[in-house]
Design an enzyme around this catalytic site. Structure first.
Site, PDB file in Angstrom:
ATOM      1  N   PRO A   1       0.420  91.396  64.518  1.00  0.00           N
ATOM      2  CA  PRO A   1       0.609  90.684  65.787  1.00  0.00           C
ATOM      3  C   PRO A   1       1.538  89.474  65.656  1.00  0.00           C
ATOM      4  O   PRO A   1       1.977  88.922  66.660  1.00  0.00           O
ATOM      5  CB  PRO A   1      -0.816  90.242  66.173  1.00  0.00           C
ATOM      6  CG  PRO A   1      -1.624  90.343  64.928  1.00  0.00           C
ATOM      7  CD  PRO A   1      -0.964  91.337  64.039  1.00  0.00           C
TER       8      PRO A   1
ATOM      9  N   GLU B   1      -7.230  89.877  58.139  1.00  0.00           N
ATOM     10  CA  GLU B   1      -6.522  88.664  58.568  1.00  0.00           C
ATOM     11  C   GLU B   1      -5.039  88.705  58.189  1.00  0.00           C
ATOM     12  O   GLU B   1      -4.346  87.709  58.302  1.00  0.00           O
ATOM     13  CB  GLU B   1      -7.171  87.427  57.937  1.00  0.00           C
ATOM     14  CG  GLU B   1      -8.560  87.140  58.439  1.00  0.00           C
ATOM     15  CD  GLU B   1      -8.602  86.942  59.953  1.00  0.00           C
ATOM     16  OE1 GLU B   1      -7.831  86.107  60.455  1.00  0.00           O
ATOM     17  OE2 GLU B   1      -9.405  87.621  60.613  1.00  0.00           O
TER      18      GLU B   1
ATOM     19  N   ARG C   1      11.410 110.213  69.373  1.00  0.00           N
ATOM     20  CA  ARG C   1      11.942 110.894  70.551  1.00  0.00           C
ATOM     21  C   ARG C   1      13.411 110.544  70.822  1.00  0.00           C
ATOM     22  O   ARG C   1      14.064 111.161  71.653  1.00  0.00           O
ATOM     23  CB  ARG C   1      11.067 110.629  71.786  1.00  0.00           C
ATOM     24  CG  ARG C   1      10.965 109.202  72.195  1.00  0.00           C
ATOM     25  CD  ARG C   1       9.916 109.012  73.264  1.00  0.00           C
ATOM     26  NE  ARG C   1      10.309 109.594  74.546  1.00  0.00           N
ATOM     27  CZ  ARG C   1      11.265 109.115  75.319  1.00  0.00           C
ATOM     28  NH1 ARG C   1      11.950 108.055  74.953  1.00  0.00           N
ATOM     29  NH2 ARG C   1      11.550 109.701  76.468  1.00  0.00           N
TER      30      ARG C   1
ATOM     31  N   ASP D   1      15.840 107.086  80.075  1.00  0.00           N
ATOM     32  CA  ASP D   1      14.532 106.444  80.011  1.00  0.00           C
ATOM     33  C   ASP D   1      14.516 105.100  80.690  1.00  0.00           C
ATOM     34  O   ASP D   1      15.534 104.432  80.762  1.00  0.00           O
ATOM     35  CB  ASP D   1      14.166 106.130  78.547  1.00  0.00           C
ATOM     36  CG  ASP D   1      13.813 107.361  77.766  1.00  0.00           C
ATOM     37  OD1 ASP D   1      13.487 108.368  78.392  1.00  0.00           O
ATOM     38  OD2 ASP D   1      13.860 107.270  76.530  1.00  0.00           O
TER      39      ASP D   1
HETATM   40  N1  ADE Z   1      -1.932  94.692  64.251  1.00  0.00           N
HETATM   41  C1  ADE Z   1      -2.839  94.051  65.026  1.00  0.00           C
HETATM   42  N2  ADE Z   1      -2.329  93.775  66.227  1.00  0.00           N
HETATM   43  C2  ADE Z   1      -1.042  94.258  66.235  1.00  0.00           C
HETATM   44  C3  ADE Z   1      -0.012  94.263  67.190  1.00  0.00           C
HETATM   45  N3  ADE Z   1      -0.152  93.709  68.406  1.00  0.00           N
HETATM   46  N4  ADE Z   1       1.162  94.832  66.857  1.00  0.00           N
HETATM   47  C4  ADE Z   1       1.332  95.373  65.633  1.00  0.00           C
HETATM   48  N5  ADE Z   1       0.389  95.393  64.691  1.00  0.00           N
HETATM   49  C5  ADE Z   1      -0.796  94.835  64.985  1.00  0.00           C
END
Ligand code: ADE
Length: 260
Positions: free
Chosen positions: A88, A115, A153, A168
């Protein structure tokens, strides 16, 4: 394109790779996918792939040695290869990123858990870190599948119809127009007459205007980066959209100037 996926949950990938377009791409050899179990490269007798963070704090951190050993076990890599950590904290994965990554010969996805991964592994081995959106998943596995699907794709011959990818949503910076099929009238609502007219230029104009309207309504942020051709500007002026777009883009520009 070769995808290598490093994960502690290899079973996660069994079913999604056995359906639809991706299954066919695999069977036809357009893509190859290797799923590698990081746990098989754990160095201690408990096969630990994670440990408590130095300095304390919640959760567990993925240990660097099993990740590095798993990566090295892939052997020689082509020059056009990229190691991508899904997390994330990464840069946002979008259609442009999918197009850029589709040019590589091999993509190695590292699925982070807990984490995160030990920073020394990230520093030494990871080329880029990608996030699929501003939310936290339980791990990078779903994100790796999302990226694999969006990239596959775009590869030559993967979609049944070679022409679908360039039309797309996002590929030209706009959301895609609405779609209709039979019946002509559904529960009292008719499909737009122009789509049945056989006039291809009129249909293209109608769809272009619809694309712009949808983008204005749902994703106005995208319009900031769209360059319209003189012909497109003419169509937009006629349909009364050009003024709205210019006002919006100018206000976005002013906002970013104030933020900057
Ligand atoms: N791992 C946990 N959340 C994630 C996200 N939003 N994008 C990519 N990998 C992740």
């Amino acid at each position: 394109m070769i995808f290598d996926i490093l994960t502690i949950f290899p079973e996660f990938f069994a079913s999604p790779l056995q359906e639809g377009v991706i299954r066919r791409a695999l069977m036809e050899g357009k893509i190859k996918v290797g799923v590698h179990n990081i746990r098989a490269f754990a160095v201690d007798r408990h096969q630990m792939t994670d440990d408590r963070p130095f300095g304390g704090g919640e959760g567990m951190v993925m240990k660097p040695e099993p990740l590095a050993a798993c990566l090295k076990a892939l052997g020689n890599r082509p020059a056009a290869s990229r190691v991508i950590l899904l997390s994330p904290k990464g840069e946002r994965f979008n259609q442009q990123a999918a197009q850029r990554l589709a040019e590589f010969e091999q993509l190695i996805f590292i699925c982070g858990r807990y984490e995160g991964v030990d920073e020394r592994f990230r520093d030494k081995y990871v080329d880029e870190e990608l996030s699929i959106g501003d939310y936290v998943l339980t791990g990078g596995e779903l994100a790796a599948l999302v990226a694999l699907d969006a990239i596959s794709r775009l590869l030559p011959g993967v979609l049944g119809c070679e022409h679908s990818a360039p039309n797309d949503s996002f590929s030209c910076g706009l959301l895609k127009h609405k779609q209709y099929t039979r019946p002509r009238v559904f529960e009292g609502t008719a499909a737009p007459e122009v789509l049945l007219s056989g006039d291809h230029a009129a249909i293209a104009r109608h769809r272009f205007v619809e694309s712009v309207e949808l983008t204005l309504e749902r994703r106005p942020d995208l319009l900031h980066d769209v360059q319209f051709t003189p012909d497109e500007r003419k169509i937009l002026r006629k349909s009364g959209l050009l003024g709205r777009i210019e006002t919006l883009v100018n206000s976005q520009r002013n906002d970013s100037r104030h933020e900057g």
